[in-house]
Design a protein around this motif. Structure first.
Motif, mmCIF file in Angstrom:
data_model
loop_
_atom_site.group_PDB
_atom_site.id
_atom_site.type_symbol
_atom_site.label_atom_id
_atom_site.label_comp_id
_atom_site.label_asym_id
_atom_site.label_seq_id
_atom_site.Cartn_x
_atom_site.Cartn_y
_atom_site.Cartn_z
ATOM 1 N N UNK A 1 0.832 -1.207 0.000
ATOM 2 C CA UNK A 1 0.000 0.000 0.000
ATOM 3 C C UNK A 1 0.868 1.259 0.000
ATOM 4 N N UNK A 2 2.124 1.111 0.463
ATOM 5 C CA UNK A 2 3.057 2.237 0.534
ATOM 6 C C UNK A 2 4.062 2.210 -0.610
ATOM 7 N N UNK A 3 3.863 1.284 -1.564
ATOM 8 C CA UNK A 3 4.751 1.206 -2.719
ATOM 9 C C UNK A 3 6.046 0.459 -2.478
ATOM 10 N N UNK A 4 6.096 -0.329 -1.422
ATOM 11 C CA UNK A 4 7.304 -1.088 -1.081
ATOM 12 C C UNK A 4 7.116 -2.547 -1.473
ATOM 13 N N UNK A 5 8.066 -3.090 -2.213
ATOM 14 C CA UNK A 5 8.015 -4.484 -2.649
ATOM 15 C C UNK A 5 9.242 -5.238 -2.156
ATOM 16 N N UNK A 6 9.046 -6.517 -1.872
ATOM 17 C CA UNK A 6 10.131 -7.372 -1.384
ATOM 18 C C UNK A 6 10.151 -8.652 -2.211
ATOM 19 N N UNK A 7 11.317 -8.981 -2.761
ATOM 20 C CA UNK A 7 11.458 -10.186 -3.566
ATOM 21 C C UNK A 7 12.738 -10.920 -3.169
ATOM 22 N N UNK A 8 12.621 -12.210 -2.912
ATOM 23 C CA UNK A 8 13.776 -13.044 -2.594
ATOM 24 C C UNK A 8 13.853 -14.201 -3.578
ATOM 25 N N UNK A 9 15.037 -14.778 -3.719
ATOM 26 C CA UNK A 9 15.288 -15.862 -4.669
ATOM 27 C C UNK A 9 16.619 -16.507 -4.301
ATOM 28 N N UNK A 10 16.867 -17.680 -4.831
ATOM 29 C CA UNK A 10 18.119 -18.393 -4.554
ATOM 30 C C UNK A 10 19.178 -17.980 -5.569
ATOM 31 N N UNK A 11 20.343 -17.595 -5.073
ATOM 32 C CA UNK A 11 21.453 -17.269 -5.972
ATOM 33 C C UNK A 11 22.472 -18.399 -6.049
ATOM 34 N N UNK A 12 22.412 -19.330 -5.093
ATOM 35 C CA UNK A 12 23.326 -20.473 -5.112
ATOM 36 C C UNK A 12 22.675 -21.660 -4.432
ATOM 37 N N UNK A 13 22.899 -22.833 -5.016
ATOM 38 C CA UNK A 13 22.492 -24.097 -4.399
ATOM 39 C C UNK A 13 23.681 -25.028 -4.512
ATOM 40 N N UNK A 14 24.246 -25.369 -3.348
ATOM 41 C CA UNK A 14 25.496 -26.125 -3.379
ATOM 42 C C UNK A 14 26.534 -25.335 -4.167
ATOM 43 N N UNK B 1 17.762 -11.145 -1.173
ATOM 44 C CA UNK B 1 16.489 -10.450 -1.029
ATOM 45 C C UNK B 1 16.681 -8.981 -1.388
ATOM 46 N N UNK B 2 15.754 -8.437 -2.167
ATOM 47 C CA UNK B 2 15.802 -7.041 -2.581
ATOM 48 C C UNK B 2 14.511 -6.335 -2.158
ATOM 49 N N UNK B 3 14.665 -5.201 -1.480
ATOM 50 C CA UNK B 3 13.525 -4.399 -1.034
ATOM 51 C C UNK B 3 13.568 -3.075 -1.790
ATOM 52 N N UNK B 4 12.514 -2.771 -2.538
ATOM 53 C CA UNK B 4 12.471 -1.536 -3.319
ATOM 54 C C UNK B 4 11.329 -0.639 -2.853
ATOM 55 N N UNK B 5 11.468 0.652 -3.142
ATOM 56 C CA UNK B 5 10.434 1.612 -2.785
ATOM 57 C C UNK B 5 10.569 2.192 -1.399
ATOM 58 N N UNK B 6 11.680 1.904 -0.713
ATOM 59 C CA UNK B 6 11.858 2.395 0.656
ATOM 60 C C UNK B 6 12.160 3.888 0.683
ATOM 61 N N UNK B 7 11.480 4.639 1.544
ATOM 62 C CA UNK B 7 11.839 6.048 1.728
ATOM 63 C C UNK B 7 13.157 6.156 2.499
ATOM 64 N N UNK C 1 21.595 0.995 2.967
ATOM 65 C CA UNK C 1 21.568 1.557 4.325
ATOM 66 C C UNK C 1 22.823 2.370 4.580
ATOM 67 N N UNK C 2 22.680 3.410 5.367
ATOM 68 C CA UNK C 2 23.807 4.211 5.842
ATOM 69 C C UNK C 2 23.534 4.575 7.289
ATOM 70 N N UNK D 1 17.725 3.589 6.104
ATOM 71 C CA UNK D 1 17.598 3.431 4.657
ATOM 72 C C UNK D 1 18.055 4.710 3.972
ATOM 73 N N UNK D 2 18.703 4.543 2.802
ATOM 74 C CA UNK D 2 19.214 5.720 2.097
ATOM 75 C C UNK D 2 18.497 5.972 0.767
ATOM 76 N N UNK D 3 17.408 5.269 0.524
ATOM 77 C CA UNK D 3 16.636 5.470 -0.688
ATOM 78 C C UNK D 3 16.979 4.523 -1.815
ATOM 79 N N UNK D 4 18.110 3.820 -1.696
ATOM 80 C CA UNK D 4 18.497 2.837 -2.701
ATOM 81 C C UNK D 4 17.843 1.499 -2.375
ATOM 82 N N UNK D 5 17.784 0.579 -3.336
ATOM 83 C CA UNK D 5 17.268 -0.756 -3.019
ATOM 84 C C UNK D 5 18.073 -1.397 -1.889
ATOM 85 N N UNK D 6 17.369 -2.003 -0.965
ATOM 86 C CA UNK D 6 18.036 -2.741 0.111
ATOM 87 C C UNK D 6 18.303 -4.146 -0.400
#
Length: 365
Positions: free
Chosen positions: A147-160, A210-216, A281-282, A286-291
């Protein structure tokens, strides 16, 4: 048992055991007026439920959620939301012999020493099934953040030993293969590797990003409740997670300030960063960039191959663990990581509402 509650303003308390009657969560601090139904939560639970592929435990659970309170006529009421998922496919007999010894890689021994008692049926509160409550609550937190425009997406970057090629990155692909990798080629190689692990009666670990976008800007506190610190605690509270890093993470140890610092630039009339080594983060805010953060997930400790342990009589014995277990935890843990991130971010967002007098005046004017 303490330590089952998370959050200060948006709080969750999980309850239940792996082989008890059910698993659930009580959520307090959710504002009134959020459209919410069981399907909103079920979408998240379906991503972590067992039996989805040959790489997950074949325990046959629908993990169907029931809303017991806090919702009326399709909207939250501002009162505590209670959710339950009933267990329907317990096979406690599979764990009968475990009562007499301590499984390597599990919480059996310290749990027994701490409480003088343990629920050996699948690990009780120490079971990965406890994460049902986290995911159910996280689904609500994520809906509120959306509702605030914040999205969170996670995924696997390595398996074994198999890692993704970011040139082939596709978030949609991660939702369409059984190992949650955003790279179809790597996903195929990971499945081949997992088949080999299964043949060897072994398991493997992996990495979740995990990437979090839309953070103020400015979410998080500069001392103890830093955004990155609270994320680290939340993610490391997931039973199988053994490592956490944000931004460049451990690579900063070999970096220099001249390359690690993110230069500030102007873009479209606003301050932003030219790079994102800090991971969004700084100073704990949050610094406005994707977390961007990553979690290292250990191999499933329950394996069929022979292991050495000690029984409650102090005798060294060899064991082979039977029952229904995941050869890898990563694919089902992806949504758990998303959920814990959502809960952490939302709680700090609510705290931030009182950081300035003007914020309070906007609410009450």
């Amino acid at each position: 048992m303490s330590g089952s509650t998370l959050g200060k303003l948006f709080t969750i308390t999980t309850w239940g055991e792996s082989h008890g009657k059910g698993i659930g969560v009580v959520i307090d601090g959710c504002p009134a007026g959020l459209p919410l139904c069981e399907e909103d939560i079920q979408i998240y639970l379906d991503r972590r439920k067992p039996g989805q592929s040959r790489f997950t435990t074949q325990r046959n659970e629908a993990d169907a959620v029931t809303i017991l309170s806090g919702v009326f006529e399709g909207k939250t009421t501002g009162t505590p939301i209670s959710l339950v998922v009933y267990n329907t496919d317990q096979r406690s007999k599979d764990y009968g012999d475990i009562a007499s010894y301590y499984r390597p890689g599990h919480a059996d021994y310290p749990f027994d020493e701490k409480y003088g008692f343990r629920d050996y049926r699948g690990g009780g509160r120490s079971s990965g099934r406890e994460t049902i409550g986290r995911v159910a609550a996280g689904a609500i937190a994520a809906k509120l953040l959306a509702e605030l425009g914040i999205e969170i997406h996670a995924y696997a970057t390595a398996i074994g030993p198999v890692t993704i090629d970011r040139n082939r990155f596709s978030l949609e692909e991660a939702l369409n293969n059984p190992v949650a990798m955003p790279d179809a080629v790597a996903a195929k190689a990971a499945q081949d590797y997992l088949d080999e692990c299964i043949r060897k009666q072994d398991s493997c670990g992996g990495m979740i990003e995990c990437v979090i976008t839309g953070m103020p800007v400015g979410i998080g506190e500069p001392v103890f409740d830093k955004l990155d610190a609270n994320l680290a605690k939340a993610i490391l509270s997931i039973g199988a997670v053994k490592g956490f890093e944000i931004g460049d993470g451990f690579a900063v140890a070999g970096s220099c300030g001249s390359t690690n610092n993110d230069s500030f630039v102007m873009k479209d009339g606003r301050i932003t960063k030219a790079t994102n080594h800090s991971g969004g983060t700084l100073g704990g805010m949050s610094d406005g960039s994707p977390i961007i953060f990553r979690a290292a997930v250990k191999p499933t400790p329950s394996i069929s191959s022979t292991q050495q342990t000690v029984n409650k009589s102090g005798e060294e014995i060899d064991i082979s663990i039977h029952g229904r277990h995941d050869p890898i935890i990563v694919p089902r843990a992806v949504v758990v990581v998303e959920s814990m991130a959502a809960l952490t971010v939302l709680d700090l967002m609510l705290s931030n509402m009182s950081s300035k007098l003007e914020h309070i005046k906007k609410v009450y004017s």
